[in-house]
Write a protein that holds these residues in place. Structure first.
Motif, PDB file in Angstrom:
ATOM      1  N   VAL A 167       0.842  -1.189   0.000  1.00  0.00           N
ATOM      2  CA  VAL A 167       0.000   0.000   0.000  1.00  0.00           C
ATOM      3  C   VAL A 167       0.885   1.251   0.000  1.00  0.00           C
ATOM      4  N   VAL A 168       0.592   2.157  -0.907  1.00  0.00           N
ATOM      5  CA  VAL A 168       1.328   3.422  -0.979  1.00  0.00           C
ATOM      6  C   VAL A 168       0.763   4.370   0.066  1.00  0.00           C
TER       7      VAL A 168
ATOM      8  N   ALA B  31      -3.482  10.140  -2.136  1.00  0.00           N
ATOM      9  CA  ALA B  31      -4.361   9.197  -2.831  1.00  0.00           C
ATOM     10  C   ALA B  31      -4.646   9.686  -4.238  1.00  0.00           C
ATOM     11  N   MET B  32      -4.995   8.771  -5.103  1.00  0.00           N
ATOM     12  CA  MET B  32      -5.307   9.106  -6.492  1.00  0.00           C
ATOM     13  C   MET B  32      -6.644   9.833  -6.540  1.00  0.00           C
ATOM     14  N   GLY B  33      -6.679  10.971  -7.243  1.00  0.00           N
ATOM     15  CA  GLY B  33      -7.888  11.772  -7.301  1.00  0.00           C
ATOM     16  C   GLY B  33      -8.853  11.337  -8.387  1.00  0.00           C
ATOM     17  N   GLU B  34      -9.881  12.127  -8.579  1.00  0.00           N
ATOM     18  CA  GLU B  34     -10.915  11.814  -9.564  1.00  0.00           C
ATOM     19  C   GLU B  34     -10.334  11.822 -10.982  1.00  0.00           C
ATOM     20  N   GLY B  35     -10.946  11.011 -11.852  1.00  0.00           N
ATOM     21  CA  GLY B  35     -10.553  11.017 -13.252  1.00  0.00           C
ATOM     22  C   GLY B  35      -9.958   9.690 -13.715  1.00  0.00           C
TER      23      GLY B  35
ATOM     24  N   GLY C  81      -4.308   6.169   2.540  1.00  0.00           N
ATOM     25  CA  GLY C  81      -3.443   4.999   2.447  1.00  0.00           C
ATOM     26  C   GLY C  81      -3.261   4.317   3.797  1.00  0.00           C
ATOM     27  N   ARG C  82      -3.074   5.134   4.854  1.00  0.00           N
ATOM     28  CA  ARG C  82      -2.919   4.578   6.192  1.00  0.00           C
ATOM     29  C   ARG C  82      -4.217   3.912   6.646  1.00  0.00           C
TER      30      ARG C  82
END
Length: 271
Positions: A45-46, A51-55, A105-106
């Protein structure tokens, strides 16, 4: 012509493979959501990156993306709790919350996708039992609901803040008491209300009686002062003044205003 099938088959295979790889690599994250990247051949887990956003995103096909709702959500909970005197109370509550986007992520690593069931709901139940246990059924039914709601919120928030969850509000929607206790409380409240109404009427009547007494006393004092100030001489002078004014009227009249020194009446008249 014979060589065409031998060239076409590998090309078709490569195209299919590319389509599969692109399908596996493409990730679309919807509005109000964020993605946690899991690197299969990396560190898992990164957690050291946002975190990766929308899109639309492209990731390695051997990696995974876990998508979380990051906008405000609501969870409902019905629970049985005990009052300060040990009575069973049914509490209907809800909580507004959202995961902390910068700690997603945590959250995924430590709590997982079931963090609501694993962390939030047990904490709300624990806080509700602790808070409600400080109050009597009468307080729960009437005046203390806002205080109870605020205390449950504060106790829950202290715990979940350290669990990567942002708690926005706790709402106590309903408090259900045992029927016999509820009826007893309602009777008591009704009696208290009737007692307050009686006291109000009594105070109002006392004030009205005091007002009448003060007005009567004022009139009596005024009459006493007026009587003390009216001598026989003043009354005679006032009578003469009134008679003279009356005699000046153009109407015909004969007026007897009293006796003179001779004992004969003084007569004023005109035609």
């Amino acid at each position: 012509m014979d060589k065409l099938p031998k060239i076409a088959l590998p090309a078709i295979f490569i195209i299919i493979l590319l389509i599969i790889l692109i399908t596996k690599s493409a990730v679309t994250i919807g509005s109000g959501k964020a993605g946690v990247l899991y690197e299969t051949f990396g560190g898992g887990v990164v957690t050291d990156e946002p975190a990766m956003g929308e899109g639309f995103h492209i990731v390695a096909p051997w990696n995974k993306v876990f998508i979380y709702e990051v906008r405000q959500q609501e969870v409902f909970e019905k629970m049985n709790v005990l009052s300060s005197n040990g009575l069973d109370i049914k509490l209907d509550a809800s909580a507004w919350f959202q995961p902390k986007a910068d700690q997603l992520g945590r959250l995924h690593q430590e709590k997982g996708e079931e963090y609501i069931q694993r962390v939030l709901l047990p904490t709300i139940r624990s806080a509700a039992r602790s808070v409600v246990g400080r109050y009597t059924p009468e307080q729960l039914y009437s005046s203390k609901r806002d205080a109870i709601q605020a205390e449950i919120f504060e106790e829950t928030k202290k715990i979940v803040d350290g669990q990567h969850i942002q708690l926005n509000e706790v709402l106590v929607r309903d408090v259900t008491l045992p029927p016999t206790i509820k009826e007893a409380i309602e009777r008591k409240l009704k009696q208290e209300q009737e007692s307050l109404e009686y006291e109000f009427r009594l105070v109002t009547a006392q004030k009205e009686a005091e007002k009448v007494r003060i007005e009567a006393q004022g009139k009596a004092d005024a009459n006493r002062i007026l009587s003390a100030s009216l001598t026989d001489k003043i009354l005679q002078d006032k009578g003469i003044e009134a008679t003279i004014k009356l005699s000046e009227s153009p109407n015909s009249k004969v007026i007897v205003i009293g006796s003179g020194d001779s004992g004969m009446p003084i007569i004023l008249g005109n035609q």
